[in-house]
Scaffold this active site. Structure first.
Site, PDB file in Angstrom:
ATOM      1  N   ASP A 182     -12.023  15.975  42.210  1.00 27.71           N
ATOM      2  CA  ASP A 182     -11.354  14.721  41.920  1.00 27.71           C
ATOM      3  C   ASP A 182     -12.036  13.969  40.780  1.00 27.71           C
ATOM      4  O   ASP A 182     -13.258  14.063  40.607  1.00 27.71           O
ATOM      5  CB  ASP A 182     -11.395  13.842  43.176  1.00 27.71           C
ATOM      6  CG  ASP A 182     -10.119  13.082  43.394  1.00 27.71           C
ATOM      7  OD1 ASP A 182      -9.288  13.057  42.475  1.00 27.71           O
ATOM      8  OD2 ASP A 182      -9.945  12.517  44.486  1.00 27.71           O
ATOM      9  N   CYS A 238     -10.008   8.054  45.888  1.00 24.42           N
ATOM     10  CA  CYS A 238      -9.833   7.003  44.882  1.00 24.42           C
ATOM     11  C   CYS A 238     -10.379   5.630  45.290  1.00 24.42           C
ATOM     12  O   CYS A 238     -11.029   4.964  44.456  1.00 24.42           O
ATOM     13  CB  CYS A 238      -8.381   6.919  44.433  1.00 24.42           C
ATOM     14  SG  CYS A 238      -7.136   7.238  45.686  1.00 24.42           S
ATOM     15  N   LYS A 284       3.298  11.029  37.830  1.00 24.29           N
ATOM     16  CA  LYS A 284       2.268  12.045  37.617  1.00 24.29           C
ATOM     17  C   LYS A 284       2.788  13.201  36.762  1.00 24.29           C
ATOM     18  O   LYS A 284       3.986  13.436  36.653  1.00 24.29           O
ATOM     19  CB  LYS A 284       1.758  12.588  38.958  1.00 24.29           C
ATOM     20  CG  LYS A 284       2.835  13.225  39.826  1.00 24.29           C
ATOM     21  CD  LYS A 284       2.268  13.749  41.148  1.00 24.29           C
ATOM     22  CE  LYS A 284       3.371  14.365  42.006  1.00 24.29           C
ATOM     23  NZ  LYS A 284       2.841  15.018  43.215  1.00 24.29           N
ATOM     24  N   HIS A 319      -5.751   9.081  38.009  1.00 23.93           N
ATOM     25  CA  HIS A 319      -6.226  10.023  39.019  1.00 23.93           C
ATOM     26  C   HIS A 319      -6.041  11.421  38.430  1.00 23.93           C
ATOM     27  O   HIS A 319      -4.993  11.701  37.832  1.00 23.93           O
ATOM     28  CB  HIS A 319      -5.398   9.929  40.296  1.00 23.93           C
ATOM     29  CG  HIS A 319      -5.314   8.565  40.886  1.00 23.93           C
ATOM     30  ND1 HIS A 319      -5.884   8.244  42.104  1.00 23.93           N
ATOM     31  CD2 HIS A 319      -4.707   7.432  40.454  1.00 23.93           C
ATOM     32  CE1 HIS A 319      -5.628   6.979  42.390  1.00 23.93           C
ATOM     33  NE2 HIS A 319      -4.904   6.466  41.408  1.00 23.93           N
ATOM     34  N   GLN A 352     -11.445  18.249  46.981  1.00 22.18           N
ATOM     35  CA  GLN A 352     -10.752  18.056  45.711  1.00 22.18           C
ATOM     36  C   GLN A 352     -11.767  17.950  44.582  1.00 22.18           C
ATOM     37  O   GLN A 352     -12.805  17.300  44.738  1.00 22.18           O
ATOM     38  CB  GLN A 352      -9.930  16.774  45.731  1.00 22.18           C
ATOM     39  CG  GLN A 352      -8.656  16.842  46.545  1.00 22.18           C
ATOM     40  CD  GLN A 352      -7.869  15.550  46.410  1.00 22.18           C
ATOM     41  OE1 GLN A 352      -8.389  14.479  46.666  1.00 22.18           O
ATOM     42  NE2 GLN A 352      -6.614  15.655  46.017  1.00 22.18           N
ATOM     43  N   HIS A 408     -11.511  10.009  38.504  1.00 20.90           N
ATOM     44  CA  HIS A 408     -10.741   8.803  38.202  1.00 20.90           C
ATOM     45  C   HIS A 408     -11.278   8.211  36.911  1.00 20.90           C
ATOM     46  O   HIS A 408     -12.493   8.069  36.736  1.00 20.90           O
ATOM     47  CB  HIS A 408     -10.831   7.808  39.357  1.00 20.90           C
ATOM     48  CG  HIS A 408     -10.193   8.330  40.598  1.00 20.90           C
ATOM     49  ND1 HIS A 408     -10.899   9.020  41.563  1.00 20.90           N
ATOM     50  CD2 HIS A 408      -8.894   8.334  41.007  1.00 20.90           C
ATOM     51  CE1 HIS A 408     -10.069   9.414  42.524  1.00 20.90           C
ATOM     52  NE2 HIS A 408      -8.849   9.004  42.211  1.00 20.90           N
ATOM     53  N   ARG A 425      -6.402  15.590  55.691  1.00 28.33           N
ATOM     54  CA  ARG A 425      -5.004  15.169  55.770  1.00 28.33           C
ATOM     55  C   ARG A 425      -4.301  15.928  56.886  1.00 28.33           C
ATOM     56  O   ARG A 425      -4.367  17.155  56.951  1.00 28.33           O
ATOM     57  CB  ARG A 425      -4.298  15.410  54.432  1.00 28.33           C
ATOM     58  CG  ARG A 425      -4.916  14.629  53.290  1.00 28.33           C
ATOM     59  CD  ARG A 425      -4.228  14.892  51.976  1.00 28.33           C
ATOM     60  NE  ARG A 425      -4.948  14.261  50.878  1.00 28.33           N
ATOM     61  CZ  ARG A 425      -4.637  14.414  49.593  1.00 28.33           C
ATOM     62  NH1 ARG A 425      -3.599  15.165  49.262  1.00 28.33           N
ATOM     63  NH2 ARG A 425      -5.346  13.817  48.653  1.00 28.33           N
TER      64      ARG A 425
END
Length: 603
Positions: A338, A289, A419, A465, A336, A340, A318
């Site tokens: 991902d 992000c 979320k 996100h 991911q 945004h 992570r």
């Protein structure tokens, strides 16, 4: 007693006490730790001070002793501890150091014991416990519980503490429910993606590489390529721009984002050399992000340019405890899918609903349904409470507007925003966390990003996100188990195997068919080994799980055809080479999970 999920938990907790009583009778050195009910059963942690390690034979003996205990119709009785310090001393004198520690911790909470008594009132067993429990052991059916396995477990989950022995078990109200669950476990065992990963040559992990880091072998890389192709095409169709960002960044970026304060224990720091003392610290990215925010900042934006939907297949890292790592589903380095979305407050609800549509359309391709949870503000959060309230209200409004059913998961939001979590259901009914939508008013403010509104004023956009698959590693692990390794044709690493009956007589035509199929874009193997035809067919369909086998003999050469065998179906008849290629390509292009050969057999 009404039989529901709540009372089933009470049954299992009571059965855990019976198990502990049986263990201490058979293994006098066993000291008790904790024994709660869990989602599908219960467990109990033991410290066998004589060094004995539980075996499978021990579990059988413990089960038999449990049945003996159950038959005695013993009662469970709550006992409020009158003198806590005295009870702590008694636990310590008995060597029950774990119970003593727990009681010390909860001594101001009106702690209780649960006593197991016989008909004469004699106490046969006691355990520090808040309850509740069944009235007596007659509610526990001797043919409706099962001890499943033994595993190691650190006391309090802390690797610095002693390793205890945990016995996992389950219990139900009836033997039929137990039998159904044991069948489910057998099916889950067959589908274990770690075993299928080795059997089908899909992926591997290596000690010398590092825990939770995955090597994608060619077979699974094909599956990933097809899913990524879908991902890119679908994102562009839905108005996203695709970006790429670095794997590392200065610690300054993570200080601005708040990750350095709220996510530090999960981050990998790049060690600086001695001659780099005055240089910036770099960190492997745990999130994508902040990078996407930097891309947003590279240009000026007005309300007319929003929403800006930015997507990336971004690899993140992570830190996880080594004991938590598992195959593809729990890793330390993963990609991911991902995205945004930067939008105005007025656009928020529509954007959330478009993401929900995206998730629903995608999961339908894999024949997966899903359940939804709204996760709210955690104890450790950043930003203003007013923004959190607005964020949670926005997510609720989006789901309420479309009449979605959802559960509230109090306090499980991300530190920067609430979320929506989508829990997909696989072929045998298990749920997995995949897609998520996280609403964030905080990062845009921390990075001070703006857009120019209609009235010329500069305002802060709302940031969403969003992932559809979540971790690509985790989703592929789920897919392997969902399909039991038998991927539909559009995903299958090899879609067709060609088997000539005789290499001497039929190989030339088989090579021509192979080339034609390959040129048509099919993933095809030509099996020209000297093994028997039946062996090669069986290996392709059953062991390698290839969707189609095309057998070639004299008749097929004469008619320019192939004899088709389909995985899970068997013989599907003879058809022309061009017709077969056309039908397989139609199946691939539709991303169907069902073989075209099924309709031929029905006909």
């Amino acid at each position: 007693m009404e039989k529901n999920n709540e009372t089933l938990s009470v049954l299992r907790h009571s059965t855990s006490h019976v198990m502990a009583q049986a263990v201490q009778k058979l293994f006098p050195s066993a000291k008790l730790a904790i024994g709660p009910a869990i989602e599908n059963g219960f467990y109990y942690d033991f410290d066998l001070t004589d060094g004995h390690a539980f075996t499978q034979e021990d579990l059988v003996k413990i089960e038999e002793e449990m049945k003996n205990i159950v038959k005695q119709n013993l009662s469970f009785e709550k006992y409020v501890i009158p003198d806590v310090e005295k009870q702590i001393a008694e636990f310590k004198a008995e060597g029950e150091i774990y119970k003593a520690e727990l009681l010390e911790e909860h001594k101001n909470d009106n702690p209780t014991l649960y006593l197991t008594k016989d008909k004469d009132g004699n106490v046969l067993f006691n355990d520090l416990c808040a309850g509740p429990h069944l009235p007596n052991t007659s509610y526990i059916k001797a043919n409706a519980f099962k001890l499943l396995k033994v595993a190691g477990a650190y006391w309090r989950g802390n690797a610095k503490n002693k390793m205890l022995q945990r016995i996992y078990a389950t219990a139900f109200w009836s033997k039929e429910d137990l039998a159904e669950y044991l069948h489910f476990l057998e099916e889950a065992e067959k589908r274990d993606h770690r075993k299928l990963g080795a059997k089908l040559d899909l992926f591997s992990t290596r000690d010398e590489l590092g825990g939770g880091l995955v090597l994608w072998h060619p077979n699974l890389a094909v599956v990933r390529e097809e899913i990524e192709n879908y991902w890119r095409t679908e994102h562009r169709k839905r108005g996203y721009v695709i970006v790429n960002t670095p794997h590392i960044a200065k610690s300054k970026l993570w200080e601005i984002s708040g990750h350095a304060d709220h996510y530090r224990e999960n981050m990998f720091f790049i060690q600086k050399d001695e001659d780099q003392e005055n240089e910036d610290q770099f960190i492997l990215k745990p999130m994508n992000c902040p990078f996407h925010i930097l891309i947003y900042q590279a240009n000026r934006h007005s309300y007319r340019s929003l929403p800006l939907r930015m997507a990336e297949l971004g690899t993140v890292y992570r830190k996880e405890k080594s004991g938590a790592l598992s195959g593809l589903t729990r890793v330390q380095g993963f990609t991911q899918d991902d995205a945004h979305i930067f939008c105005t407050p007025e656009q928020l609800v529509d954007e959330i609903n478009e993401i929900i549509d995206f998730v629903a359309d995608t999961m339908a391709i894999f024949n997966m349904s899903f359940e939804v949870e709204l996760s709210t503000r955690p104890e450790s959060y950043v930003g203003e409470i007013e923004n959190w309230n607005r964020a949670e209200a926005g997510l609720k409004e989006a789901m309420d507007r479309r009449g979605m059913k959802y559960d509230i998961n109090e306090g499980d939001g991300a530190f920067y925003g609430p979320k929506i979590d989508f829990k997909v259901k696989d072929a045998i009914g298990r749920t997995w966390q995949c897609a998520t939508i996280q609403l964030d008013f905080n990062l845009p403010e921390r990075f001070d990003i703006k857009y120019q509104d209609k009235d010329g004023s500069m305002k802060t956009p709302v940031m969403l996100h969003r992932v559809i698959f979540g971790s690509m590693e985790r989703f592929h692990g789920i897919l392997i188990e969902h399909y039991a390794g038998a991927f539909p044709t559009w995903l299958a690493p090899a879609q067709v195997a060609i088997v000539p009956i005789s290499n001497e007589k039929h190989i030339d035509f088989a090579e021509k068919v192979y080339k034609k199929m390959r040129d048509a874009g099919l993933r095809v193997n030509l099996d020209d080994r000297s093994e028997s035809m039946n062996y090669k067919i069986r290996e392709s369909l059953q062991d390698k799980k290839i969707p189609y086998v095309c057998v070639i003999g004299d008749k097929e050469i004469d008619t320019n055809a192939v004899a088709v065998r389909a995985r899970g179906i068997g013989q599907a008849g003879v058809m022309g080479v061009d017709e077969f290629i056309s039908k397989v390509k139609d199946e691939i292009n539709s991303r169907s999970s069902e073989s075209f050969a099924k309709s031929l057999v029905k006909a």
